[in-house]
Write an enzyme that holds these catalytic residues in place. Structure first.
Site, short mmCIF file in Angstrom:
data_model
loop_
_atom_site.label_atom_id
_atom_site.label_comp_id
_atom_site.label_asym_id
_atom_site.label_seq_id
_atom_site.Cartn_x
_atom_site.Cartn_y
_atom_site.Cartn_z
N SER A 17 35.94 27.73 32.59
CA SER A 17 35.16 27.75 31.35
C SER A 17 35.60 28.89 30.44
O SER A 17 35.59 28.76 29.21
CB SER A 17 33.65 27.80 31.63
OG SER A 17 33.31 28.99 32.28
N ASN A 18 36.00 30.00 31.03
CA ASN A 18 36.55 31.08 30.19
C ASN A 18 37.87 30.66 29.56
O ASN A 18 38.14 30.96 28.40
CB ASN A 18 36.74 32.35 31.02
CG ASN A 18 35.45 33.12 31.17
OD1 ASN A 18 35.00 33.76 30.24
ND2 ASN A 18 34.84 33.02 32.34
N ARG A 67 50.83 38.67 50.97
CA ARG A 67 50.49 38.92 49.56
C ARG A 67 51.72 39.27 48.73
O ARG A 67 51.84 38.85 47.58
CB ARG A 67 49.45 40.02 49.45
CG ARG A 67 48.83 40.02 48.07
CD ARG A 67 48.01 41.22 47.70
NE ARG A 67 47.11 41.75 48.68
CZ ARG A 67 45.88 41.30 48.90
NH1 ARG A 67 45.41 40.29 48.23
NH2 ARG A 67 45.12 41.87 49.80
N MET A 92 40.82 34.16 41.62
CA MET A 92 40.15 34.69 42.80
C MET A 92 41.09 35.28 43.85
O MET A 92 40.76 35.29 45.03
CB MET A 92 39.26 33.60 43.43
CG MET A 92 38.18 33.07 42.52
SD MET A 92 37.09 34.37 41.85
CE MET A 92 36.08 34.70 43.30
N ILE A 94 43.30 38.79 44.96
CA ILE A 94 43.51 40.21 44.70
C ILE A 94 45.00 40.43 44.51
O ILE A 94 45.82 39.94 45.30
CB ILE A 94 42.97 41.06 45.86
CG1 ILE A 94 41.44 40.91 45.92
CG2 ILE A 94 43.37 42.52 45.70
CD1 ILE A 94 40.81 41.53 47.13
N ASN A 109 40.84 41.49 32.97
CA ASN A 109 39.99 40.67 33.84
C ASN A 109 38.59 40.64 33.26
O ASN A 109 38.18 41.56 32.56
CB ASN A 109 39.95 41.26 35.26
CG ASN A 109 39.16 40.40 36.22
OD1 ASN A 109 39.24 39.17 36.18
ND2 ASN A 109 38.38 41.02 37.09
N HIS A 111 34.59 40.29 34.53
CA HIS A 111 33.82 40.43 35.76
C HIS A 111 32.32 40.33 35.43
O HIS A 111 31.84 41.01 34.52
CB HIS A 111 34.12 41.79 36.41
CG HIS A 111 33.36 41.99 37.67
ND1 HIS A 111 33.73 41.42 38.87
CD2 HIS A 111 32.21 42.67 37.92
CE1 HIS A 111 32.86 41.75 39.80
NE2 HIS A 111 31.92 42.51 39.26
N SER A 138 31.59 42.37 31.99
CA SER A 138 32.54 43.39 31.57
C SER A 138 33.94 42.78 31.47
O SER A 138 34.34 42.01 32.33
CB SER A 138 32.63 44.53 32.60
OG SER A 138 31.36 45.04 32.89
N THR A 143 43.69 47.61 37.11
CA THR A 143 44.49 48.67 37.74
C THR A 143 44.48 48.39 39.24
O THR A 143 43.94 47.37 39.68
CB THR A 143 43.90 50.06 37.44
OG1 THR A 143 42.58 50.11 37.99
CG2 THR A 143 43.86 50.35 35.96
N LEU A 146 40.24 47.59 42.80
CA LEU A 146 39.61 46.29 42.56
C LEU A 146 38.37 46.43 41.66
O LEU A 146 37.45 47.18 41.98
CB LEU A 146 39.21 45.65 43.90
CG LEU A 146 38.59 44.26 43.78
CD1 LEU A 146 39.58 43.24 43.26
CD2 LEU A 146 38.01 43.83 45.11
N ASP A 147 38.37 45.69 40.54
CA ASP A 147 37.28 45.74 39.56
C ASP A 147 37.03 47.16 39.07
O ASP A 147 35.93 47.49 38.61
CB ASP A 147 35.98 45.15 40.12
CG ASP A 147 36.11 43.66 40.47
OD1 ASP A 147 36.89 42.97 39.79
OD2 ASP A 147 35.44 43.22 41.42
N GLU A 176 30.17 35.45 28.36
CA GLU A 176 31.61 35.56 28.64
C GLU A 176 32.44 34.80 27.62
O GLU A 176 33.50 35.27 27.18
CB GLU A 176 31.93 35.01 30.03
CG GLU A 176 31.40 35.86 31.15
CD GLU A 176 31.79 35.33 32.53
OE1 GLU A 176 32.38 36.05 33.29
OE2 GLU A 176 31.51 34.19 32.85
C1 GRF Z 1 33.30 34.01 35.67
O1 GRF Z 1 31.95 34.21 35.92
C2 GRF Z 1 34.04 35.31 35.67
O2 GRF Z 1 33.28 36.39 35.27
C3 GRF Z 1 34.42 35.49 37.11
O3 GRF Z 1 34.67 34.19 37.58
C4 GRF Z 1 33.96 33.24 36.80
C5 GRF Z 1 34.96 32.24 36.30
O4 GRF Z 1 34.38 31.11 35.71
N1 GRF Z 1 35.53 36.39 37.21
P1 GRF Z 1 35.31 30.04 34.96
O5 GRF Z 1 36.36 29.55 35.97
O6 GRF Z 1 35.94 30.71 33.79
O7 GRF Z 1 34.39 28.93 34.58
#
Ligand code: GRF
Length: 216
Positions: A17-18, A67, A92, A94, A109, A111, A138, A143, A146-147, A176
């Site tokens: 969705s982002n 990794r 998702m 690292i 990123n 978060h 946020s 860096t 993590l977060d 977001e």
């Molecule tokens: C969002 O809530 C973002 O903050 C987190 O993962 C989610 C991703 O959602 N990092 P989408 O895949 O963008 O719908």
């Protein structure tokens, strides 16, 4: 890494969705999404990209023994698009230290918490369990921690008594979708930069909470 700030690669793992918000805004915005990369072949975000005729690449983490090998394959996939910015949007995995160093100051990123509070996963439930009154989202530079990279912008929401983790997730997603395209535009215009462990917007050092955007 390319110097063209306006060319963006988006990394996803799921719904996207982002990514959709970034795609929608790019029509009128000042950046171009050159490619979308997913570590999962069934991520719905890949379809969103294809609907907009944006090239996609799948780099499945399961195919790599560790990794470092995954990060190397990911770098190769990214470099094909010659981006100036890598945007993590629900990605998702690292990323290792070498990867982060290689793209230093070029990875953002998003978060779902008011960092530095609540890094990691499951933030909505953890915020509720702690009895917080305020929650938020946020955008930060990535860096090695993590977060933990410097926050660029935040938006907050007041937690209401009727909220549960699902309503919070929905309300945060809504924020977001507004916040992320705005920050990517700042970067595209060359207004945003990382120096050492500090974020600057228009050459002003940003506070720990980033550019706070008032809740509406
Ligand atoms: C969002 O809530 C973002 O903050 C987190 O993962 C989610 C991703 O959602 N990092 P989408 O895949 O963008 O719908």
């Amino acid at each position: 890494m390319h110097n063209n700030h306006r060319s963006v690669v988006v990394l996803i793992s799921g719904n996207g969705s982002n990514l959709q918000a970034l795609l929608d805004f790019s029509n009128a915005g000042n950046y171009r999404i050159s490619g979308v990369i997913s570590n999962k072949s069934d991520a719905y975000g890949l379809q969103r990209a294809e609907q907009c005729n944006i090239p996609t690449t799948v780099v499945e983490h399961r195919r790599y023994a560790n990794r470092d090998l995954f990060d190397k394959a990911l770098s190769e996939a990214i470099d094909v698009y010659e981006p100036g910015l890598i945007v993590l949007a629900g990605f998702m995995r690292i990323l290792g230290a070498d990867f982060v160093k290689r793209y230093n100051g070029k990875i953002l990123n998003i978060h779902p918490s008011l960092l530095p509070n609540y890094p990691g996963t499951n933030t909505h439930q953890r915020v509720l369990d702690a009895g917080e009154k305020l929650h938020g989202v946020s955008v930060h530079f990535v860096t090695e921690e993590l977060d933990g990279g410097p926050v660029v912008a935040q938006e907050s929401i007041a937690i209401e008594s009727i909220d549960d983790s699902e309503t919070l997730a929905l309300r945060i997603h809504y924020k977001e979708r507004i916040l992320y395209p705005a920050v990517v535009s700042w970067f595209a215009d060359g207004r945003l930069r990382l120096e050492a462990n500090d974020a600057f917007l228009d050459e002003q050092l940003l506070p720990e909470t980033g550019q706070r955007i008032p809740s509406s």
